[in-house]
Design an enzyme around this catalytic site. Structure first.
Site, mmCIF file in Angstrom:
data_model
loop_
_atom_site.group_PDB
_atom_site.id
_atom_site.type_symbol
_atom_site.label_atom_id
_atom_site.label_comp_id
_atom_site.label_asym_id
_atom_site.label_seq_id
_atom_site.Cartn_x
_atom_site.Cartn_y
_atom_site.Cartn_z
ATOM 1 N N ASP A 413 23.360 3.111 2.678
ATOM 2 C CA ASP A 413 22.740 1.747 2.669
ATOM 3 C C ASP A 413 22.937 0.969 4.446
ATOM 4 O O ASP A 413 24.206 0.856 4.833
ATOM 5 C CB ASP A 413 23.360 0.514 1.540
ATOM 6 C CG ASP A 413 22.408 -1.027 2.027
ATOM 7 O OD1 ASP A 413 21.950 -1.026 2.994
ATOM 8 O OD2 ASP A 413 22.426 -1.411 0.968
ATOM 9 N N HIS A 414 22.067 1.777 5.599
ATOM 10 C CA HIS A 414 22.400 0.890 6.189
ATOM 11 C C HIS A 414 22.887 -0.132 6.697
ATOM 12 O O HIS A 414 23.080 -0.436 7.752
ATOM 13 C CB HIS A 414 20.697 1.484 7.310
ATOM 14 C CG HIS A 414 21.661 1.599 9.404
ATOM 15 N ND1 HIS A 414 21.962 1.027 9.491
ATOM 16 C CD2 HIS A 414 21.050 2.393 10.160
ATOM 17 C CE1 HIS A 414 22.715 1.641 11.330
ATOM 18 N NE2 HIS A 414 21.847 2.708 11.231
ATOM 19 N N ARG A 415 22.637 -1.691 5.915
ATOM 20 C CA ARG A 415 23.023 -2.850 6.298
ATOM 21 C C ARG A 415 23.996 -2.941 6.020
ATOM 22 O O ARG A 415 24.674 -4.114 6.668
ATOM 23 C CB ARG A 415 22.033 -3.643 5.002
ATOM 24 C CG ARG A 415 20.570 -3.661 5.204
ATOM 25 C CD ARG A 415 19.753 -4.133 4.074
ATOM 26 N NE ARG A 415 20.106 -3.847 2.699
ATOM 27 C CZ ARG A 415 19.925 -3.911 1.296
ATOM 28 N NH1 ARG A 415 19.344 -5.214 1.724
ATOM 29 N NH2 ARG A 415 20.119 -3.321 0.082
#
Length: 441
Positions: A413-415
């Site tokens: 999850d790049h967040r």
């Protein structure tokens, strides 16, 4: 009077089917006693009493699908039980079907038959205008409400146990001849159909009668598949990226061999996946930023390392969780994973055994899959996909040798994590797997 409500028994549960009452109106109950069985999207679980007292009312009948938070029973001091006082219509209909735990299965099926007949008759008298879909909803979502051949107005009579076994073995209830009271399908009928094997009379339950012989077959979706579809749709909204590393699995395989030889006398056994679970736990302890999840307007960094293990079951996919994997020994992890997998396949996982995960592992190496990408299990920040250890030619010390290589791919999850943070974790995980003694340190 304290009400017993439908609890949330899994993180994805929105409603549950009360499949069977285990306590009757008028029974004395104590805190922790099992009142009924609840079928959720993941498993069949126990509904426990949280109060001492007397079961005064059953507010729903067995087979009813109930939303989370809705009352299903009332526990009091017993003053409203005398001569049926205060007992609801639902309780009166259900009471004859309640089997004490000591009752035999045949007795339970017989009383269930009486209840279902009473309920069906009463429904026919009071609600003649209901559509077939409405009748199915009244009898509980997920139950077989198929119409008996030649009797469109009468629901197919089956016991809950027969329905459960039929679902597990893909038996079409409409193709089974019931030998119970008034043609009711009981366990013995389903077992006979299983023993007979597939035939023209017992086609798989997934084939719609309306579609038989056509080029397209309708496949009904079970509860687990519905939840899986919803969760995967949610996952696709997550901005994610993938990282792959190749692990020299030679020492890992030898390490496992040595451990299992030492455990042979005690009957213990450790799998490659157990070693990976332990290795991931060690790596997460060194990289706490990976042991996080997205919290909307904040990041949630978890102190406990709880690793989910994707397990295939007949109805779909279940992810039981190894709690505090970093604090468990390799032997404890091996015992835990075996027990969780068995419970998952039997539909007997408890709430705390399939919730609270902070990282998930999906291993398809046993199916010969070399490499794949797995879908994140929200709200976790990452999932690790593990492929098979495959012999690969490599030159070592001037000699061409075969080296078992294993590809591991992390979906991130790049967040929550940037590329460098995730890459550092995967690099260190590779190092641990290639030097497996560090797993037990």
């Amino acid at each position: 009077m304290p009400e017993v409500i439908m609890p949330r028994l899994s993180d994805t549960m929105e409603e549950g089917e009360l499949t069977r009452w285990l306590k009757n109106v008028g029974d004395e109950v104590h805190k922790g006693d099992v009142l009924a069985e609840i079928e959720t999207d993941k498993a069949t679980m126990d509904l426990e009493a949280f109060e001492n007292g007397v079961l005064e009312k059953q507010l729903v009948t067995a087979g009813t699908v109930v939303p989370i938070g809705q009352a299903v029973a009332v526990i009091g001091d017993g003053s409203n039980v005398a001569a049926g006082a205060g007992e609801s219509d639902a309780a009166k209909e259900t009471a004859p079907a309640q089997a004490e735990p000591e009752q035999s299965e045949s007795d339970a099926e017989k009383s269930e038959s009486d209840t279902e007949q009473s309920t069906t008759t009463e429904s026919a008298k009071t609600e003649p205008e209901k559509s077939e879909s409405e009748q199915e909803h009244d009898h509980g979502a997920g139950t077989e409400a198929a119409q008996a051949p030649g009797a469109a107005s009468n629901a197919l009579r089956t016991s809950p146990l027969a329905r459960k076994i039929a679902r597990e073995h893909d038996i079409d209830l409409a193709s089974v001849t019931g030998t119970g009271p008034q043609g009711r399908i009981v366990r013995a009928d389903i077992e006979a159909a299983i023993a007979a094997g597939p035939s023209a009379e017992s086609a798989p339950a997934t084939v719609s009668a309306a579609q038989a012989g056509s080029d397209t077959v309708e496949v009904p979706i079970n509860k687990i598949r519905k939840v899986t579809a919803r969760r995967l749709t949610e996952s696709q909204a997550v901005p994610h990226f993938f990282l792959t590393n190749v692990v020299d699995a030679g020492k890992l395989i030898e390490f496992r061999k040595d451990i299992n030889e030492s455990l042979a006398a005690s009957g213990g056994k450790v799998s490659i996946n157990d070693l990976i679970v332990r290795a991931v736990a060690v790596a997460l302890r060194a990289h706490p930023e990976v042991n996080s999840s997205w919290g909307g307007d904040k990041l949630l960094r978890h102190n406990r390392i709880n690793i989910g293990i994707a397990v295939a079951v007949p109805d779909g996919l279940i992810v039981p969780v190894v709690q505090d994997a970093d604090r468990k020994s390799l032997g404890e992890i091996a015992q835990t994973t075996v027990a969780l997998a068995e419970k998952a396949r039997a539909g007997k996982l408890k709430l705390d055994e399939m919730s609270g995960g902070t990282f998930t592992i999906s291993n398809l190496g046993m199916f010969g899959i070399d490499e794949f990408t797995a879908v994140i299990n929200p709200p976790e920040a990452a999932i690790l996909a593990v492929g098979a250890a495959t012999p690969v030619p490599e030159v070592r010390d001037g000699q061409l040798v075969e080296v078992p290589k294993m590809k591991i791919t992390m979906t991130v999850d790049h967040r929550v994590l940037d590329g460098a943070m995730a890459a550092a974790f995967l690099r260190d995980l590779k190092g641990i797997l290639e030097a497996p003694l560090t797993i037990v340190l």
